[in-house]
Design a protein around this motif. Sequence first.
Motif, PDB file in Angstrom:
ATOM      1  N   SER A 145      13.075  29.000  23.308  1.00  0.00           N
ATOM      2  CA  SER A 145      13.435  30.330  23.839  1.00  0.00           C
ATOM      3  C   SER A 145      13.600  31.364  22.812  1.00  0.00           C
ATOM      4  O   SER A 145      14.292  30.970  21.776  1.00  0.00           O
ATOM      5  CB  SER A 145      14.692  30.344  24.916  1.00  0.00           C
ATOM      6  OG  SER A 145      14.244  29.379  25.974  1.00  0.00           O
ATOM      7  N   PHE A 146      13.254  32.632  22.861  1.00  0.00           N
ATOM      8  CA  PHE A 146      13.706  33.685  21.898  1.00  0.00           C
ATOM      9  C   PHE A 146      13.920  35.032  22.594  1.00  0.00           C
ATOM     10  O   PHE A 146      13.882  35.267  23.779  1.00  0.00           O
ATOM     11  CB  PHE A 146      12.173  34.064  21.220  1.00  0.00           C
ATOM     12  CG  PHE A 146      11.495  33.093  20.351  1.00  0.00           C
ATOM     13  CD1 PHE A 146      11.886  32.825  18.945  1.00  0.00           C
ATOM     14  CD2 PHE A 146      10.713  31.971  21.145  1.00  0.00           C
ATOM     15  CE1 PHE A 146      11.156  31.662  18.037  1.00  0.00           C
ATOM     16  CE2 PHE A 146      10.341  30.964  20.313  1.00  0.00           C
ATOM     17  CZ  PHE A 146      10.326  30.948  18.657  1.00  0.00           C
ATOM     18  N   THR A 147      14.723  35.488  21.708  1.00  0.00           N
ATOM     19  CA  THR A 147      15.113  37.018  21.863  1.00  0.00           C
ATOM     20  C   THR A 147      14.473  38.075  20.993  1.00  0.00           C
ATOM     21  O   THR A 147      14.351  37.468  19.669  1.00  0.00           O
ATOM     22  CB  THR A 147      16.852  37.298  22.186  1.00  0.00           C
ATOM     23  OG1 THR A 147      17.211  36.797  20.864  1.00  0.00           O
ATOM     24  CG2 THR A 147      17.175  36.297  23.234  1.00  0.00           C
ATOM     25  N   THR A 148      14.131  38.982  21.130  1.00  0.00           N
ATOM     26  CA  THR A 148      13.640  40.073  20.453  1.00  0.00           C
ATOM     27  C   THR A 148      13.994  41.472  20.445  1.00  0.00           C
ATOM     28  O   THR A 148      14.015  41.773  21.835  1.00  0.00           O
ATOM     29  CB  THR A 148      12.199  39.734  19.839  1.00  0.00           C
ATOM     30  OG1 THR A 148      11.783  40.517  18.931  1.00  0.00           O
ATOM     31  CG2 THR A 148      11.352  40.044  21.339  1.00  0.00           C
ATOM     32  N   ARG A 149      14.229  42.256  19.539  1.00  0.00           N
ATOM     33  CA  ARG A 149      14.540  43.684  19.786  1.00  0.00           C
ATOM     34  C   ARG A 149      13.266  44.473  19.856  1.00  0.00           C
ATOM     35  O   ARG A 149      12.913  45.350  20.544  1.00  0.00           O
ATOM     36  CB  ARG A 149      15.113  44.281  18.783  1.00  0.00           C
ATOM     37  CG  ARG A 149      15.165  45.644  18.933  1.00  0.00           C
ATOM     38  CD  ARG A 149      16.278  45.915  19.866  1.00  0.00           C
ATOM     39  NE  ARG A 149      16.519  47.501  20.050  1.00  0.00           N
ATOM     40  CZ  ARG A 149      15.644  48.187  21.096  1.00  0.00           C
ATOM     41  NH1 ARG A 149      14.995  47.751  21.698  1.00  0.00           N
ATOM     42  NH2 ARG A 149      16.157  49.612  21.002  1.00  0.00           N
ATOM     43  N   LEU A 150      11.932  43.863  19.358  1.00  0.00           N
ATOM     44  CA  LEU A 150      10.629  44.558  19.457  1.00  0.00           C
ATOM     45  C   LEU A 150       9.597  43.601  20.057  1.00  0.00           C
ATOM     46  O   LEU A 150       9.274  42.444  19.122  1.00  0.00           O
ATOM     47  CB  LEU A 150      10.154  45.181  18.235  1.00  0.00           C
ATOM     48  CG  LEU A 150       8.571  45.958  18.004  1.00  0.00           C
ATOM     49  CD1 LEU A 150       8.740  46.834  19.374  1.00  0.00           C
ATOM     50  CD2 LEU A 150       8.509  46.554  16.893  1.00  0.00           C
ATOM     51  N   LEU A 151       9.103  43.566  21.171  1.00  0.00           N
ATOM     52  CA  LEU A 151       7.955  42.769  21.556  1.00  0.00           C
ATOM     53  C   LEU A 151       6.839  43.605  21.466  1.00  0.00           C
ATOM     54  O   LEU A 151       6.622  44.747  22.124  1.00  0.00           O
ATOM     55  CB  LEU A 151       8.381  42.436  23.137  1.00  0.00           C
ATOM     56  CG  LEU A 151       7.296  41.628  23.796  1.00  0.00           C
ATOM     57  CD1 LEU A 151       7.348  40.214  23.253  1.00  0.00           C
ATOM     58  CD2 LEU A 151       7.615  41.538  25.286  1.00  0.00           C
ATOM     59  N   ILE A 152       5.642  42.986  20.880  1.00  0.00           N
ATOM     60  CA  ILE A 152       4.489  43.720  20.661  1.00  0.00           C
ATOM     61  C   ILE A 152       3.428  42.725  21.508  1.00  0.00           C
ATOM     62  O   ILE A 152       3.114  41.572  21.339  1.00  0.00           O
ATOM     63  CB  ILE A 152       3.917  43.751  18.982  1.00  0.00           C
ATOM     64  CG1 ILE A 152       5.132  44.520  18.253  1.00  0.00           C
ATOM     65  CG2 ILE A 152       2.681  44.153  18.861  1.00  0.00           C
ATOM     66  CD1 ILE A 152       4.935  44.611  16.886  1.00  0.00           C
ATOM     67  N   GLY A 153       2.799  43.748  22.432  1.00  0.00           N
ATOM     68  CA  GLY A 153       1.750  43.031  23.102  1.00  0.00           C
ATOM     69  C   GLY A 153       0.416  43.309  22.146  1.00  0.00           C
ATOM     70  O   GLY A 153      -0.195  44.468  22.570  1.00  0.00           O
TER      71      GLY A 153
END
Length: 409
Positions: A155-163
Amino acid sequence: MMEHVDIFIVGGGMVGTAIAARLGGSGLRIAVLEQTPPAAFDAASAPDLRVSALSPASIRLLQDIGAWQHISAMRTAPYQRMQVWEQKLEDGTLFDASEIGAANLGHIVENRIVQLGCTAALATHDNIELICPDEIRDLQIRDGISQLTLKSGRSFTTRLLIGADGARSRVREAAAIGLNSHEYPMHAFVATVAIHGGERDITWQRFTPEGPQSLLPLPGDYASLVWYRPAALVQQLQQLDDATLIAAFRAEFPDKLPDISAIVSRGSFPLIRRHAQDYVRNGIALAGDAAHTIHPLAGQGVNLGFQDVAALCEVLLAAQQHGEDIGSLPVLRRYQRRRELANHAMQRLMDLFCYGFSNDIAPLRFARNLGLKLANRGGPLKKEVVRYALGLHTPEQLLAPPLRLFAAR
């Protein structure tokens, strides 16, 4: 355990890996997720079915991120010239990189090889983790923070998710970003063929009332053949045996072109123009096919994707340098402003070529042939087209000379 990364890139294809490699060494902790690893390169194998025409601008980006050395060590097919015609080959236009002192117009490269080269470039950076094979089991986005759970259990959290996860982007869907789309009245029939004879440093592009036809050089004695035809005709081509299909190709192309001796592989796909209504949200950015797809007539799809890479990474690195939140909407909108209109203009330009040439309307046919003959005589407009093919100009810059001429009259 919940892991945190500064940037999580969904999609480890050509665009996703290029973004990560460009940000290598930035100090940002980056994860790249890819569902299926590309097959290893085998020099003895025939070229793949899916290829791209990389412009010199794209190649410079790949050189900068350390991917081109791996790509060129496998195989590419550079081409110096591009022949475009409609009815008679001698009435068409030949674009040559030497007209502006360039070595070539670009390289035809298999998509898998580009992906392998970009993936190899990631290994030199200790701030990047490639997670492959794996895929998203659950994705939640709240207040600009993305939380991902993978099928592997991580599991991860991120401030910037790039599609960068392609035309059917799960990131785009999760971010509730709308999509404008248009399905063209034709499909693409693609074949990798064995060839002999003919000139090999040139791409061939013929326009017919049913749709364009292309023959692109590949490494060794191979070429990529692409026909754009109504879906029913493409289905008929798919059902032909190899000998009949080769005979059909020979009947369409002039003798000057390389002769086709065998069909290596074949396939087809529908043609759909897509454009995301936004490229960004708070904590979200789309790039490549997740943001836009284009008619493949001029092979600009991956080049637009690499232009997205360059613009997005430049914005992110500048924001990081100035202590800004890289996932904030004001920062990400700088990327959207740089790319949205440019990509839209390129889509419309390809529509102009697709619909303007794929008909048999007499006045348009006369104007097209006259334009090709005039362009073949050289002059500023022809050089502008060559610069555009090299990735040195945008669609707006390409159209500027004829617009200035029109305004002067």
